[in-house]
Write an enzyme that holds these catalytic residues in place. Structure first.
Site, PDB file in Angstrom:
ATOM      1  N   SER A  84       0.872  -1.165   0.000  1.00  0.00           N
ATOM      2  CA  SER A  84       0.000   0.000   0.000  1.00  0.00           C
ATOM      3  C   SER A  84       0.911   1.219   0.000  1.00  0.00           C
ATOM      4  O   SER A  84       2.112   1.109   0.287  1.00  0.00           O
ATOM      5  CB  SER A  84      -0.867  -0.004   1.264  1.00  0.00           C
ATOM      6  OG  SER A  84      -1.466   1.252   1.501  1.00  0.00           O
ATOM      7  N   TYR A 125      -2.767  -0.977  10.294  1.00  0.00           N
ATOM      8  CA  TYR A 125      -2.600  -1.217   8.856  1.00  0.00           C
ATOM      9  C   TYR A 125      -1.267  -0.654   8.366  1.00  0.00           C
ATOM     10  O   TYR A 125      -0.543  -1.312   7.618  1.00  0.00           O
ATOM     11  CB  TYR A 125      -3.759  -0.579   8.099  1.00  0.00           C
ATOM     12  CG  TYR A 125      -3.876  -1.013   6.653  1.00  0.00           C
ATOM     13  CD1 TYR A 125      -4.343  -2.281   6.335  1.00  0.00           C
ATOM     14  CD2 TYR A 125      -3.517  -0.160   5.619  1.00  0.00           C
ATOM     15  CE1 TYR A 125      -4.457  -2.688   5.005  1.00  0.00           C
ATOM     16  CE2 TYR A 125      -3.622  -0.552   4.296  1.00  0.00           C
ATOM     17  CZ  TYR A 125      -4.094  -1.824   3.993  1.00  0.00           C
ATOM     18  OH  TYR A 125      -4.193  -2.222   2.689  1.00  0.00           O
TER      19      TYR A 125
END
Length: 255
Positions: free
Chosen positions: A146, A161
């Protein structure tokens, strides 16, 4: 004209393929003539995708139930795929989980679930598939990271995350260095915000405002806008590219 991103006739394994980016990657590879093994916990969804891909693209598709937090399940998945395909040329290590919970409200279970799926699961899948690829002296591993591999997000709590995706990027470097002489490349694909089932779970006004205000293009990624980058890393066009993070984030990390 030569297709520099040719993956036809190859054999790929995609985790987290029951929905979202995993399902999208599976269709992209199948469209390019690549045989695909699709894995996830929700097996009934995989069966539907398997029939769709086989009927539309004429490639071989294997559906395998797998929980990436369970090493026995991972070994069984890899054994099944090797039995069906004979080899694994491409791994898209895509299965993930996330939360948007403030640190002081995050319980142990939520944290552990995120790390177990996004870090431990990525490592354990890479380890088992790596055993196959080392024997082949060939392999393309794409860990799905990401833009949170390198930055977090103002206004939306992303501690778990972001921590996990940062670990995936460092893991990618370590695996790439260890397996470089075995003919295996290991890279991280770093999407910005794309519409997905997981993203929908944390979407709210603050989340959407963050995208509009912090992303130069002011929007989420559209379906298919990751496919070119994925095919580059999956094909032999990237034969001299390893240990890298390829960001497809509409410029989020440049400002």
């Amino acid at each position: 004209m030569k297709n520099y991103f040719d993956v036809s006739g190859k054999y790929a394994l995609i985790t987290g393929a029951s929905s979202g980016l995993g399902k999208q990657f599976a269709e992209c590879l199948a469209e390019q003539g690549c045989n695909v093994a699709i894995a996830a916990r929700r097996y009934e969804r995989l069966v539907e995708t398997k029939k769709y891909l086989e009927d539309k693209y004429g490639v071989k598709v294997v559906a395998v139930r797998c929980d990436v937090t369970d090493t026995a399940s991972i070994k069984e998945m890899v054994d099944t795929v090797v039995k069906e395909f004979g080899r694994i040329d491409i791994l898209i290590n895509n299965a993930a989980a996330g939360f948007a919970t403030p640190v002081l409200e995050c319980d142990d279970e939520t944290w552990q679930r995120t790390i177990n799926t996004n870090v431990n699961g990525v490592f354990f899948v890479a380890r088992e598939v790596g055993r196959v690829m080392v024997q082949q002296h060939y392999g393309k591993i794409i860990n799905i990271g990401s833009f949170h591999c390198v930055v977090t997000m103002n206004g939306v709590p992303r501690s778990g995350y972001s921590t996990a995706k940062g670990a995936v990027y460092m893991m990618t470097k370590a695996l790439a260095a260890e397996w470089a002489k075995d003919g295996i490349t290991v890279n991280t694909l770093g999407p910005g915000y794309f519409k997905s089932e997981m993203a929908d779970k944390v979407t709210n006004k603050s989340y959407d405002d963050g995208i509009r205000n912090n992303c130069p293009m002011g929007r989420r990624g559209n379906p298919g806008e990751l496919n070119g980058a994925m095919l580059y890393l999956a094909s032999d066009a990237s034969s001299y590219t390893t240990g890298q993070l390829l960001l497809v984030d509409s410029g989020w990390t440049i400002v």
